[in-house]
Design an enzyme around this catalytic site. Structure first.
Site, PDB file in Angstrom:
ATOM      1  N   ASN A 245      -9.198   2.533-116.524  1.00  0.00           N
ATOM      2  CA  ASN A 245      -8.064   1.647-116.242  1.00  0.00           C
ATOM      3  C   ASN A 245      -6.907   1.916-117.186  1.00  0.00           C
ATOM      4  O   ASN A 245      -5.948   1.151-117.238  1.00  0.00           O
ATOM      5  CB  ASN A 245      -8.492   0.181-116.381  1.00  0.00           C
TER       6      ASN A 245
ATOM      7  N   HIS B  51      -6.915   1.585-120.286  1.00  0.00           N
ATOM      8  CA  HIS B  51      -6.994   0.683-121.430  1.00  0.00           C
ATOM      9  C   HIS B  51      -7.581   1.433-122.618  1.00  0.00           C
ATOM     10  O   HIS B  51      -8.373   2.356-122.436  1.00  0.00           O
ATOM     11  CB  HIS B  51      -7.961  -0.486-121.159  1.00  0.00           C
TER      12      HIS B  51
ATOM     13  N   CYS C 213      -3.669  -2.669-125.665  1.00  0.00           N
ATOM     14  CA  CYS C 213      -3.225  -1.704-126.660  1.00  0.00           C
ATOM     15  C   CYS C 213      -2.887  -0.407-125.945  1.00  0.00           C
ATOM     16  O   CYS C 213      -3.727   0.148-125.228  1.00  0.00           O
ATOM     17  CB  CYS C 213      -4.322  -1.474-127.704  1.00  0.00           C
TER      18      CYS C 213
END
Length: 377
Positions: free
Chosen positions: A260, A262, A297
């Site tokens: 994803n 991430h 992040c």
């Protein structure tokens, strides 16, 4: 020119094992193989492709399109009246630390893997990272908002584990996922974990309500069962630059990103624990961790890890473990450090000019190591 070929989607059905070799069968001119695996039979269903590209599913992943009850390749089975999942795993050498015990990061990776395999077995998985077909249509993905892991005992290298996982409702627009890790041999529970998940729009990166289409997919799998019972979530205070221990200049690598895009939550935990001084890690072992995820992040963010030991005034809760003699509070502190439990508050943040953005808040509890694992031979 358009060409049609056949790929295969596995379909697992229970049957009685009779020791027969694999059988080759023909359906509408297409061959498929049925293999007896223990008490279960696996069959492959042909799926048409166009110009060498699978029309329904990638033959390399073979995502099930219907609910499966057993997956012999992953050593997984459906449990809890058809809605839970159990996977048997063996602790590998690269999943343990210097003490030959499984690391916390390895435990978190196992939790994530079994959760995804649970969705895989459900027949609801699209081609996303745990997303259902309805979620894929609405550009939605799962993101974890809170997680807690309690470890009573750490498994060791070569140990055979059973990991159970199941899901339930969390409020109106959340999902709870729980796990239990136990010894396959003795049945002793090593660890328990619970987490809360919400949906995010993959394009806008904003949280989303659960669409009715998706709710209809997932709610039949919900059960009222909790691995960790919390009457009220523990509050985690925000840390700033006055924290006692600070580790700066942390930046994710490409290998830290998941499907994803991430930064994987296991990486966050690694950053948090790196801020704890070595002298604590040599004497104490993590027994509980609570994580609250606040923000994504990015791959270009520079992260700061903050860590603050529990305030001295809270040591009084451990008075019954130690006898105060000459030296008063100092002796109590020494006793506490040698015999008691220590706690830390953690924070990960990204600094942008004069403003800081929180990524994760955390709290860890550590107990004194009671044994060291050793091997003979």
């Amino acid at each position: 020119m358009t060409t049609f070929t056949l790929s295969y989607v596995p379909c697992f059905n229970t049957s009685c094992y009779n020791g027969d070799p694999p059988r080759i069968n023909t359906v509408h001119g297409a061959n498929y193989t049925t293999m007896n695996l223990g008490r279960f039979a696996m069959s492959a269903t042909p799926v048409a492709s166009v110009n060498g590209k699978p029309a329904v599913v990638d033959e390399r992943t073979m995502i099930p399109t219907q609910k499966q009850f057993v997956d012999p390749f992953r050593q997984g089975v459906i449990i809890l009246d058809g809605v839970g999942y159990r996977q048997t795993v063996v602790v590998r050498s690269y999943e343990v630390g210097p003490d030959k015990a499984v690391t916390l990061q390895s435990i978190l990776n196992l939790l994530q893997e079994t959760a995804l395999n649970h969705v895989w077995m459900s027949g609801l998985l699209g081609d996303g990272f745990g997303a259902t077909h309805g979620m894929m249509k609405n550009n939605l993905i799962w993101v974890v908002s809170r997680m807690q892991v309690q470890v009573d005992q750490y498994p060791i290298w070569g140990e055979i584990l059973e990991i159970d996982t199941w899901v339930g409702a969390s409020g109106k627009n959340g999902m709870r996922r729980d796990w239990e890790i136990r010894s396959h041999t003795t049945g002793i529970v090593f660890a328990r974990a619970t987490s809360t998940w919400v949906m995010m729009n993959e394009k806008t990166r904003r949280l989303s309500k659960i669409p009715n289409e998706v709710r209809a997919e997932i709610t039949p799998w919900f059960i009222n069962k909790q691995a960790i019972v919390e009457e009220s979530p523990e509050k985690i205070n925000k840390l700033d630059d006055n924290a006692k221990y600070i580790n700066s200049g942390l930046q994710p690598k490409r290998s830290d990103l998941d499907m994803n895009h991430h930064v994987n939550n296991v990486k966050y935990v690694g950053w948090m624990l790196e801020a704890i001084p070595d002298e604590y890690l040599e004497t104490y072992q993590l027994s509980n961790i609570i994580l609250e995820y606040r923000r994504e992040c990015g791959s270009s963010d520079v992260v700061q890890s903050l860590c603050e030991p529990e305030d001295d005034k809270d040591i009084t809760k451990y008075v019954d473990r130690c006898t105060i003699g000459v030296g008063g509070a100092t002796e109590l502190w020494n006793c506490f450090m040698n015999e008691g439990t220590i706690r830390f508050t953690h924070g990960l943040q990204v600094k942008e000019e004069s403003k800081c953005h929180e990524i994760v808040r955390g709290k860890t509890t550590w107990k004194k190591r009671t044994n060291r694992y050793s091997f003979c031979g």
